[in-house]
Motif scaffolding. Structure first.
Motif, PDB file in Angstrom:
ATOM      1  N   TYR A 161       0.944  -1.197   0.038  1.00 35.87           N
ATOM      2  CA  TYR A 161       0.062   0.100   0.097  1.00 35.87           C
ATOM      3  C   TYR A 161       0.888   1.350   0.118  1.00 35.87           C
ATOM      4  O   TYR A 161       0.594   1.953  -0.803  1.00 35.87           O
ATOM      5  N   LEU A 163       4.127   1.526  -0.700  1.00 36.34           N
ATOM      6  CA  LEU A 163       5.214   1.796  -1.612  1.00 36.34           C
ATOM      7  C   LEU A 163       4.678   2.034  -3.066  1.00 36.34           C
ATOM      8  O   LEU A 163       5.164   2.678  -3.839  1.00 36.34           O
ATOM      9  N   ARG A 165       1.920   4.213  -3.074  1.00 43.01           N
ATOM     10  CA  ARG A 165       1.509   5.537  -2.909  1.00 43.01           C
ATOM     11  C   ARG A 165       2.852   6.424  -3.113  1.00 43.01           C
ATOM     12  O   ARG A 165       2.917   7.637  -3.423  1.00 43.01           O
ATOM     13  N   HIS A 167       5.482   5.800  -5.022  1.00 42.75           N
ATOM     14  CA  HIS A 167       5.634   6.060  -6.497  1.00 42.75           C
ATOM     15  C   HIS A 167       4.454   6.997  -7.202  1.00 42.75           C
ATOM     16  O   HIS A 167       4.947   7.823  -8.075  1.00 42.75           O
ATOM     17  N   LEU A 168       3.412   7.192  -6.570  1.00 43.90           N
ATOM     18  CA  LEU A 168       2.322   8.318  -6.943  1.00 43.90           C
ATOM     19  C   LEU A 168       2.916   9.570  -6.654  1.00 43.90           C
ATOM     20  O   LEU A 168       2.859  10.464  -7.677  1.00 43.90           O
ATOM     21  N   GLN A 170       5.957  10.695  -5.975  1.00 33.28           N
ATOM     22  CA  GLN A 170       7.121  10.893  -6.825  1.00 33.28           C
ATOM     23  C   GLN A 170       6.795  11.187  -8.350  1.00 33.28           C
ATOM     24  O   GLN A 170       7.268  12.149  -8.668  1.00 33.28           O
ATOM     25  N   THR A 185      -3.200  22.697  -7.030  1.00 33.74           N
ATOM     26  CA  THR A 185      -3.856  23.081  -5.728  1.00 33.74           C
ATOM     27  C   THR A 185      -2.939  22.887  -4.485  1.00 33.74           C
ATOM     28  O   THR A 185      -2.249  22.002  -4.598  1.00 33.74           O
ATOM     29  N   ALA A 187      -3.948  21.552  -1.857  1.00 32.28           N
ATOM     30  CA  ALA A 187      -4.385  20.092  -1.395  1.00 32.28           C
ATOM     31  C   ALA A 187      -3.605  19.242  -1.937  1.00 32.28           C
ATOM     32  O   ALA A 187      -3.194  18.327  -1.555  1.00 32.28           O
ATOM     33  N   GLN A 188      -3.440  19.368  -3.346  1.00 30.80           N
ATOM     34  CA  GLN A 188      -2.537  18.525  -4.448  1.00 30.80           C
ATOM     35  C   GLN A 188      -0.963  18.467  -3.833  1.00 30.80           C
ATOM     36  O   GLN A 188      -0.516  17.389  -3.885  1.00 30.80           O
ATOM     37  N   LEU A 190       0.029  19.027  -0.844  1.00 27.84           N
ATOM     38  CA  LEU A 190      -0.207  18.452   0.296  1.00 27.84           C
ATOM     39  C   LEU A 190      -0.205  16.893   0.215  1.00 27.84           C
ATOM     40  O   LEU A 190       0.762  15.982   0.849  1.00 27.84           O
ATOM     41  N   GLU A 191      -0.709  16.604  -0.810  1.00 33.91           N
ATOM     42  CA  GLU A 191      -1.076  14.952  -1.069  1.00 33.91           C
ATOM     43  C   GLU A 191       0.477  14.586  -1.398  1.00 33.91           C
ATOM     44  O   GLU A 191       0.692  13.351  -1.363  1.00 33.91           O
ATOM     45  N   GLU A 227       2.876  10.565   9.177  1.00 40.98           N
ATOM     46  CA  GLU A 227       2.756  11.478   7.701  1.00 40.98           C
ATOM     47  C   GLU A 227       2.620  12.864   8.090  1.00 40.98           C
ATOM     48  O   GLU A 227       3.255  13.678   7.202  1.00 40.98           O
ATOM     49  N   LEU A 228       1.913  13.324   9.193  1.00 41.25           N
ATOM     50  CA  LEU A 228       1.863  14.829   9.288  1.00 41.25           C
ATOM     51  C   LEU A 228       3.163  15.596   9.722  1.00 41.25           C
ATOM     52  O   LEU A 228       3.396  16.415   9.088  1.00 41.25           O
ATOM     53  N   VAL A 231       5.048  15.679   6.249  1.00 39.91           N
ATOM     54  CA  VAL A 231       4.508  16.814   5.463  1.00 39.91           C
ATOM     55  C   VAL A 231       5.066  18.079   5.965  1.00 39.91           C
ATOM     56  O   VAL A 231       5.395  19.164   5.262  1.00 39.91           O
ATOM     57  N   LEU A 321       0.016  21.511  10.936  1.00 42.14           N
ATOM     58  CA  LEU A 321       0.303  19.765  10.703  1.00 42.14           C
ATOM     59  C   LEU A 321       1.190  19.269  12.085  1.00 42.14           C
ATOM     60  O   LEU A 321       0.631  18.214  12.368  1.00 42.14           O
TER      61      LEU A 321
ATOM     62  N   PHE B  33      -5.597   2.765  -4.882  1.00 44.21           N
ATOM     63  CA  PHE B  33      -4.411   3.286  -4.325  1.00 44.21           C
ATOM     64  C   PHE B  33      -5.095   3.605  -2.930  1.00 44.21           C
ATOM     65  O   PHE B  33      -4.077   3.741  -2.105  1.00 44.21           O
ATOM     66  N   TYR B  38      -5.420  14.257   1.218  1.00 46.96           N
ATOM     67  CA  TYR B  38      -5.698  15.736   0.623  1.00 46.96           C
ATOM     68  C   TYR B  38      -6.342  15.473  -0.728  1.00 46.96           C
ATOM     69  O   TYR B  38      -7.705  15.153  -0.770  1.00 46.96           O
ATOM     70  N   GLU B  39      -5.700  15.542  -1.781  1.00 41.09           N
ATOM     71  CA  GLU B  39      -6.450  15.392  -2.929  1.00 41.09           C
ATOM     72  C   GLU B  39      -5.456  14.814  -4.017  1.00 41.09           C
ATOM     73  O   GLU B  39      -4.327  15.596  -4.157  1.00 41.09           O
ATOM     74  N   TYR B  40      -5.542  13.884  -4.990  1.00 37.79           N
ATOM     75  CA  TYR B  40      -4.786  13.447  -5.969  1.00 37.79           C
ATOM     76  C   TYR B  40      -4.811  14.520  -7.167  1.00 37.79           C
ATOM     77  O   TYR B  40      -5.781  15.082  -7.346  1.00 37.79           O
ATOM     78  N   ASP B  41      -3.820  14.242  -8.123  1.00 40.27           N
ATOM     79  CA  ASP B  41      -3.878  14.982  -9.154  1.00 40.27           C
ATOM     80  C   ASP B  41      -3.704  13.958 -10.308  1.00 40.27           C
ATOM     81  O   ASP B  41      -2.791  13.460 -10.907  1.00 40.27           O
ATOM     82  N   ILE B  45      -0.627  11.899 -12.779  1.00 39.46           N
ATOM     83  CA  ILE B  45      -0.622  10.522 -12.639  1.00 39.46           C
ATOM     84  C   ILE B  45      -0.814   9.774 -13.989  1.00 39.46           C
ATOM     85  O   ILE B  45      -0.191   8.781 -14.231  1.00 39.46           O
ATOM     86  N   ASN B 127      10.566   6.213 -12.881  1.00 39.39           N
ATOM     87  CA  ASN B 127       9.448   6.306 -11.938  1.00 39.39           C
ATOM     88  C   ASN B 127       8.459   5.245 -12.362  1.00 39.39           C
ATOM     89  O   ASN B 127       7.821   4.641 -11.597  1.00 39.39           O
ATOM     90  N   ALA B 131       7.131   1.969 -10.463  1.00 36.32           N
ATOM     91  CA  ALA B 131       5.764   1.972  -9.957  1.00 36.32           C
ATOM     92  C   ALA B 131       5.223   0.560 -10.363  1.00 36.32           C
ATOM     93  O   ALA B 131       4.531  -0.067  -9.808  1.00 36.32           O
ATOM     94  N   PHE B 134       5.988  -2.446  -8.158  1.00 35.50           N
ATOM     95  CA  PHE B 134       4.769  -2.618  -6.962  1.00 35.50           C
ATOM     96  C   PHE B 134       3.414  -2.583  -7.209  1.00 35.50           C
ATOM     97  O   PHE B 134       2.707  -3.321  -6.600  1.00 35.50           O
ATOM     98  N   LYS B 138       0.248  -5.578  -5.446  1.00 36.24           N
ATOM     99  CA  LYS B 138      -0.787  -4.741  -4.796  1.00 36.24           C
ATOM    100  C   LYS B 138      -2.230  -5.770  -4.981  1.00 36.24           C
ATOM    101  O   LYS B 138      -2.915  -5.869  -4.423  1.00 36.24           O
TER     102      LYS B 138
END
Lengths: 354, 354
Positions: A161, A163, A165, A167-168, A170, A185, A187-188, A190-191, A227-228, A231, A321, B33, B38-41, B45, B127, B131, B134, B138
């Motif tokens: 799970y 590993l 994420r 790669h997502l 990165q 954004t 939010a993105q 931070l993600e 995680e917090l 970040v 955070l 995933f 927060y929020e994916y982009d 991806i 990358n 990816a 892995f 999953k």
């Protein structure tokens, strides 16, 4: 936490040496990787794996992922010394990502010396980095703490799970870097941090919870804490680059504004583009997109970021955070000493000035 | 086997599309995933993962790893259609290694088009390749065939065993390539093939055995079959390069002797250096070590290899390995149709002339 780091570092390095010895021989290869069908070449594997790995580790690093893992294990009431091989899992993974990231970024320097692909060739460096993704995962199969099957499976599922994420995260970071326009954004952003930096922290915390058989809500709380904190650490990095640059811009011959020069879309940049008047936002975007910038242009970009209040905004987020991270810990039954270490660790992450 | 490959290919590609859709959206990301903090982009991806993956897959490839898996599953008395997501595991892993290998080798061309790092940049390509190491793992956690915990754990432990050995094999191959002297034994060469090429074949076979709950001796027999076939395939590759080169050397403008030009230490080279008179062995070594060679020099090297009887030696070994592979299958209770397909597959591997 500083003493804890210093205290455990030698034991962690010894445990890594047990997993990947500095001197490779046929006996080690057979015992760790299994019997060969024909015949291993220990000399080749020495140069392909052990040499680059130990070169990187011997350059430094605090081994804080391993030590944070041991702090959790102790906090969960177990003897850390019994779980040293597991502490190596996030540490070797982390050093593997460093080697691969340096190839991806075409980095020249790592920890004050040439990046590994400059010393060993891109092929050897990359293969060693990738080997360091899978080698630590085999520790669970070796099963040094004699864990029951459910815990080993839970650890594997957790690792897959996290590993994935990683790669997502990165992937998002690299793509944004290759794009001209800043379209992300907050939010993105931070993600991206939560995935790229946070997931390895989550592995540290969740692995400690899983192997000591904690209930799901405890595993989740320590994962969130890690995680917090990660970040907050990443945002702290972005703030430092701008603050140090503004402070250093007058000094002759010192480099400054590296993030701006690289066109990095940090949280501060995203905020400044959202909050600045259109012409200033436009100008910041232009400077970030340019292939090369004069010192004056870099300083102009930094001023736009400063005037938009983006430093304060980022600092507020980092503090928020960190506060959330501490709350996760406060909700758990850790002894006072463990809680102190974990709070101190989060504090250290946002306070550092280098 | 040819019909079986053609028959299953569309279904395999559909199953891969379910795992990594050609069009990425937030809903897919969340379901595969996990929920974002927060929020994916999804756009990022899309470009970081799905675009490079499908670019490579759409260039061709027979998906024989997936199909061989399905042949085993059918041979074990189960309905292959129910295990399609698992068939994607070795297939995506294989394509991931292709992307990473091309970066390691600085390859220019892959399946007739520019290698992925030339189109997407080294960072995105690498990358994406990693990816793809892995992401397929999953699938076991997603558990589409509702496997009990022991089988999932056994699959993870098997994968960690094989993927670690894959990196050992690649490490040996790279190191030998970077060395001047040929110091490798035939047994070490076979081990390199068994690790580098054989382990992915073993994954195909063992995964089929594990998810259909076969006894250990059956899992071992099919794993040996796959490994032996893969090593025979690799030697066949080495033979073809020399034979085609000797046949083609007179033709104007045609490239020949690529392995010699690259200084590759193939089984034929190792044999020729061991068996030739000292001055001829010395000369072969010189030509292999040189940074560039004239056509005449390449031809001279090929003649030394031919005169040493290295082609016959390699062919005998390949035939012996293929015979051993068939013996592994003959010892099992497969139906006539499955046995025929598996024998045919091994035959195809050593008979091919391109």
């Amino acid at each position: 936490m500083r003493e804890t780091l210093a205290e455990w570092r030698p034991a962690v390095d010894e445990a890594i040496d047990d997993l990947v010895p500095r001197e490779i021989d046929a006996e080690y290869l057979e015992s760790f990787f299994g019997e060969p069908t024909y015949e291993y070449d220990p000399d080749g594997i020495q140069r392909a794996l052990s040499d680059p790995l130990w070169d990187l580790l011997d350059r430094g690093g605090k081994r804080w992922r391993a030590v944070l893992f041991l702090v959790f294990v102790e906090g969960f009431g177990e003897d850390p010394a019994e779980y040293l091989p597991y502490a190596c899992i996030p540490e070797i993974l982390h050093n593997g990502t460093i080697i691969v990231d340096d190839v991806e970024d075409e980095a020249a320097i790592r920890r004050g010396e040439p990046a590994l692909h400059h010393l060993y060739g891109q092929d050897v460096a990359l293969n060693a980095g990738n080997a360091m993704y899978f080698l630590p995962l085999k520790i669970l199969t070796e099963n040094p703490a004699d864990l029951p099957a459910e815990q080993r499976l839970a650890a594997y599922e957790m690792l897959m799970y996290e590993l994935n994420r990683t790669h997502l995260g990165q992937g998002m970071d690299i793509c944004w870097h290759n794009e001209h326009e800043v379209r992300v954004t907050p939010a993105q952003y931070l993600e991206m941090c939560a995935c790229k930096t946070g997931c390895l922290g989550r592995i540290v915390a969740r692995l400690a919870a899983i192997i000591t058989d904690q209930p799901p809500e405890v595993e989740e709380a320590v994962a969130n804490y890690a995680e917090l904190t990660a970040v907050a650490f990443q945002i702290g990095d972005d703030i430092l680059d701008v603050e140090n640059s503004l402070g250093r811009a007058g000094e002759f011959g010192k480099e400054f504004g590296n993030d701006v020069r690289e066109g990095k879309k940090t949280l501060l940049v995203i905020h400044a583009i959202e909050e600045s008047p259109p012409d200033r936002a436009q100008r910041l975007q232009e400077i970030l997109e340019a292939n090369a910038n004069t010192d004056e242009e870099v300083l102009e970009a930094l001023s736009i970021i400063e005037e938009a209040g983006s430093i304060e905004d980022a600092r507020e987020r980092a503090l928020e955070l960190a506060a959330q991270a501490r709350e996760e810990i406060d909700g758990l039954d850790f002894d006072a000493e463990t809680s102190r270490k974990l709070r101190e660790f989060t504090q250290f992450v946002i306070d550092r000035d280098v």
